[in-house]
Write a protein that holds these residues in place. Sequence first.
Motif, PDB file in Angstrom:
ATOM      1  N   LYS A 129     -52.087  65.782 -20.540  1.00 39.45           N
ATOM      2  CA  LYS A 129     -52.252  67.242 -20.582  1.00 39.45           C
ATOM      3  C   LYS A 129     -53.641  67.648 -20.075  1.00 39.45           C
ATOM      4  O   LYS A 129     -53.800  68.643 -19.355  1.00 39.45           O
ATOM      5  CB  LYS A 129     -52.039  67.756 -22.007  1.00 39.45           C
ATOM      6  CG  LYS A 129     -52.112  69.281 -22.148  1.00 39.45           C
ATOM      7  CD  LYS A 129     -51.818  69.704 -23.569  1.00 39.45           C
ATOM      8  CE  LYS A 129     -51.984  71.207 -23.748  1.00 39.45           C
ATOM      9  NZ  LYS A 129     -51.028  71.994 -22.935  1.00 39.45           N
ATOM     10  N   GLN A 135     -49.860  68.308  -9.970  1.00 39.17           N
ATOM     11  CA  GLN A 135     -48.540  67.773 -10.310  1.00 39.17           C
ATOM     12  C   GLN A 135     -48.709  66.624 -11.295  1.00 39.17           C
ATOM     13  O   GLN A 135     -49.596  65.785 -11.158  1.00 39.17           O
ATOM     14  CB  GLN A 135     -47.819  67.266  -9.059  1.00 39.17           C
ATOM     15  CG  GLN A 135     -46.502  66.560  -9.318  1.00 39.17           C
ATOM     16  CD  GLN A 135     -45.416  67.479  -9.848  1.00 39.17           C
ATOM     17  OE1 GLN A 135     -45.112  68.489  -9.234  1.00 39.17           O
ATOM     18  NE2 GLN A 135     -44.834  67.158 -10.995  1.00 39.17           N
ATOM     19  N   LYS A 136     -47.873  66.601 -12.328  1.00 40.99           N
ATOM     20  CA  LYS A 136     -47.869  65.521 -13.300  1.00 40.99           C
ATOM     21  C   LYS A 136     -46.425  65.065 -13.509  1.00 40.99           C
ATOM     22  O   LYS A 136     -45.484  65.810 -13.209  1.00 40.99           O
ATOM     23  CB  LYS A 136     -48.495  65.981 -14.622  1.00 40.99           C
ATOM     24  CG  LYS A 136     -49.937  66.464 -14.479  1.00 40.99           C
ATOM     25  CD  LYS A 136     -50.486  67.031 -15.775  1.00 40.99           C
ATOM     26  CE  LYS A 136     -51.891  67.595 -15.565  1.00 40.99           C
ATOM     27  NZ  LYS A 136     -52.470  68.174 -16.801  1.00 40.99           N
ATOM     28  N   TYR A 137     -46.276  63.866 -14.045  1.00 42.72           N
ATOM     29  CA  TYR A 137     -44.934  63.335 -14.242  1.00 42.72           C
ATOM     30  C   TYR A 137     -44.743  62.832 -15.669  1.00 42.72           C
ATOM     31  O   TYR A 137     -45.701  62.396 -16.323  1.00 42.72           O
ATOM     32  CB  TYR A 137     -44.661  62.194 -13.252  1.00 42.72           C
ATOM     33  CG  TYR A 137     -44.595  62.663 -11.824  1.00 42.72           C
ATOM     34  CD1 TYR A 137     -43.457  63.283 -11.322  1.00 42.72           C
ATOM     35  CD2 TYR A 137     -45.684  62.497 -10.975  1.00 42.72           C
ATOM     36  CE1 TYR A 137     -43.403  63.731 -10.013  1.00 42.72           C
ATOM     37  CE2 TYR A 137     -45.647  62.939  -9.660  1.00 42.72           C
ATOM     38  CZ  TYR A 137     -44.498  63.559  -9.184  1.00 42.72           C
ATOM     39  OH  TYR A 137     -44.452  64.011  -7.896  1.00 42.72           O
ATOM     40  N   ILE A 138     -43.501  62.902 -16.105  1.00 45.01           N
ATOM     41  CA  ILE A 138     -43.109  62.409 -17.424  1.00 45.01           C
ATOM     42  C   ILE A 138     -41.932  61.475 -17.224  1.00 45.01           C
ATOM     43  O   ILE A 138     -40.939  61.842 -16.578  1.00 45.01           O
ATOM     44  CB  ILE A 138     -42.717  63.571 -18.355  1.00 45.01           C
ATOM     45  CG1 ILE A 138     -43.938  64.463 -18.618  1.00 45.01           C
ATOM     46  CG2 ILE A 138     -42.141  63.048 -19.665  1.00 45.01           C
ATOM     47  CD1 ILE A 138     -43.603  65.830 -19.106  1.00 45.01           C
ATOM     48  N   LEU A 159     -42.026  68.336 -21.144  1.00 49.27           N
ATOM     49  CA  LEU A 159     -42.132  69.174 -19.947  1.00 49.27           C
ATOM     50  C   LEU A 159     -42.790  70.512 -20.278  1.00 49.27           C
ATOM     51  O   LEU A 159     -43.557  71.052 -19.474  1.00 49.27           O
ATOM     52  CB  LEU A 159     -40.742  69.414 -19.348  1.00 49.27           C
ATOM     53  CG  LEU A 159     -40.078  68.214 -18.672  1.00 49.27           C
ATOM     54  CD1 LEU A 159     -38.607  68.504 -18.388  1.00 49.27           C
ATOM     55  CD2 LEU A 159     -40.803  67.851 -17.380  1.00 49.27           C
ATOM     56  N   ILE A 202     -46.723  69.708 -21.283  1.00 49.01           N
ATOM     57  CA  ILE A 202     -47.573  69.277 -20.167  1.00 49.01           C
ATOM     58  C   ILE A 202     -47.214  70.122 -18.942  1.00 49.01           C
ATOM     59  O   ILE A 202     -46.175  69.904 -18.306  1.00 49.01           O
ATOM     60  CB  ILE A 202     -47.401  67.774 -19.897  1.00 49.01           C
ATOM     61  CG1 ILE A 202     -47.833  66.980 -21.141  1.00 49.01           C
ATOM     62  CG2 ILE A 202     -48.201  67.341 -18.671  1.00 49.01           C
ATOM     63  CD1 ILE A 202     -47.525  65.513 -21.088  1.00 49.01           C
ATOM     64  N   SER A 219     -45.367  69.775 -14.675  1.00 48.06           N
ATOM     65  CA  SER A 219     -44.796  68.430 -14.737  1.00 48.06           C
ATOM     66  C   SER A 219     -43.305  68.441 -14.398  1.00 48.06           C
ATOM     67  O   SER A 219     -42.621  69.451 -14.562  1.00 48.06           O
ATOM     68  CB  SER A 219     -44.993  67.832 -16.132  1.00 48.06           C
ATOM     69  OG  SER A 219     -44.301  68.583 -17.111  1.00 48.06           O
ATOM     70  N   LYS A 238     -50.361  60.390  -9.383  1.00 51.09           N
ATOM     71  CA  LYS A 238     -50.591  61.508 -10.294  1.00 51.09           C
ATOM     72  C   LYS A 238     -50.599  61.047 -11.761  1.00 51.09           C
ATOM     73  O   LYS A 238     -50.010  60.016 -12.104  1.00 51.09           O
ATOM     74  CB  LYS A 238     -49.501  62.566 -10.115  1.00 51.09           C
ATOM     75  CG  LYS A 238     -49.387  63.100  -8.689  1.00 51.09           C
ATOM     76  CD  LYS A 238     -50.656  63.797  -8.239  1.00 51.09           C
ATOM     77  CE  LYS A 238     -50.494  64.402  -6.841  1.00 51.09           C
ATOM     78  NZ  LYS A 238     -51.723  65.074  -6.380  1.00 51.09           N
ATOM     79  N   THR A 298     -49.417  60.450 -15.361  1.00 54.34           N
ATOM     80  CA  THR A 298     -48.017  60.251 -15.763  1.00 54.34           C
ATOM     81  C   THR A 298     -47.930  59.836 -17.229  1.00 54.34           C
ATOM     82  O   THR A 298     -48.630  58.933 -17.671  1.00 54.34           O
ATOM     83  CB  THR A 298     -47.353  59.175 -14.879  1.00 54.34           C
ATOM     84  OG1 THR A 298     -47.480  59.543 -13.501  1.00 54.34           O
ATOM     85  CG2 THR A 298     -45.880  59.025 -15.219  1.00 54.34           C
TER      86      THR A 298
END
Length: 329
Positions: free
Chosen positions: A32, A38-41, A74, A77, A80, A150, A152
């Motif tokens: 966070k 851009q972020k990923y989960i 989602l 954060i 994402s 990115k 993650t």
Amino acid sequence: MAKDTIQKLKDSGLKGRGGANFPTWRKWQAVKNATASQKYIICNASESEPLVFKDGYLLERYPQEVINGLKIALKTIEQSSGYLYLSKDYFARFGSALKNLIGNLPITFFAKPDGYMAGEETALLNAIEGKRPEPRIKPPYPTQVALWGKPTLINNVETFYWVSKIAQDEYQGHRFYSIEGAAANKGVFELPETNIVKQILEKTNNWPNFDFFCQVGGGAVGEILLPQELDHPIKGMGSIIIFNKNETNVYQLMRNWAEFFQQNNCDQCAPCREGFFHLKEILEQASDNLSASHRSTLDDIFAALQKTALCSLGRLAAVPFQTALKKLF
């Protein structure tokens, strides 16, 4: 004022259920706080450890809770999108139902390539990116630089399940345990995470009436524990495998482990690539009678794995052999 999700995770004390036993809130906070457009989960549903099947149990019985945990991530954060990283078996069994639950959420399905190591948290990043599924060197850690470069967040199925329960104020400090092997009542059970192994076996009607030992923590990297050693809770992966001591050829059991690791290591680093080859060779040549020289060589292999293997799975691979040799002979 209502608590935010990460504060709830912190207050709950929830730790990852995939094996690392790392505080969940710290991962979430790190991703966070990361600066990125851009972020990923990623929900890791590969469940690669032999004889561990609690994530499959949750995907079958409680898929809504798992997907709800992903939705919460989602929302928590920003900027994402998600991936559901499923073993091929789970993809075939649960993919359709999970897709219906996901609907229009920005979550992509990905079927895990064959191989044990493709379930390791950084190897799965390479798999999704179309590369060879082998572990990455850390640091940087996935919360900093991971999928497509990115930040993650990677958690397993059970962790996302409990995130959902925590958000609904329904978490009571429980976890899931899978029990296999020479057990009278095999299956997956929900019990307090503070229960010691002996209590878990007793409460599930699985305390053996024969001389036994357990492998705790998975059918590959799990450690061997004797009945008098079952007085502590299980950390990380909630797996117990029971063996009938009088009916188990321990040498064959170790040969099975050695063959598994030789076939399933990624071959990226020499300690695993060469170590498992020689480990299997020694166990086969010695048959059922390890000499002092054999044991000395094995100790050298174990030391090399623990000190120099690239990933945690390689470093943990020595544990079942070391504990079996120490306690069962």
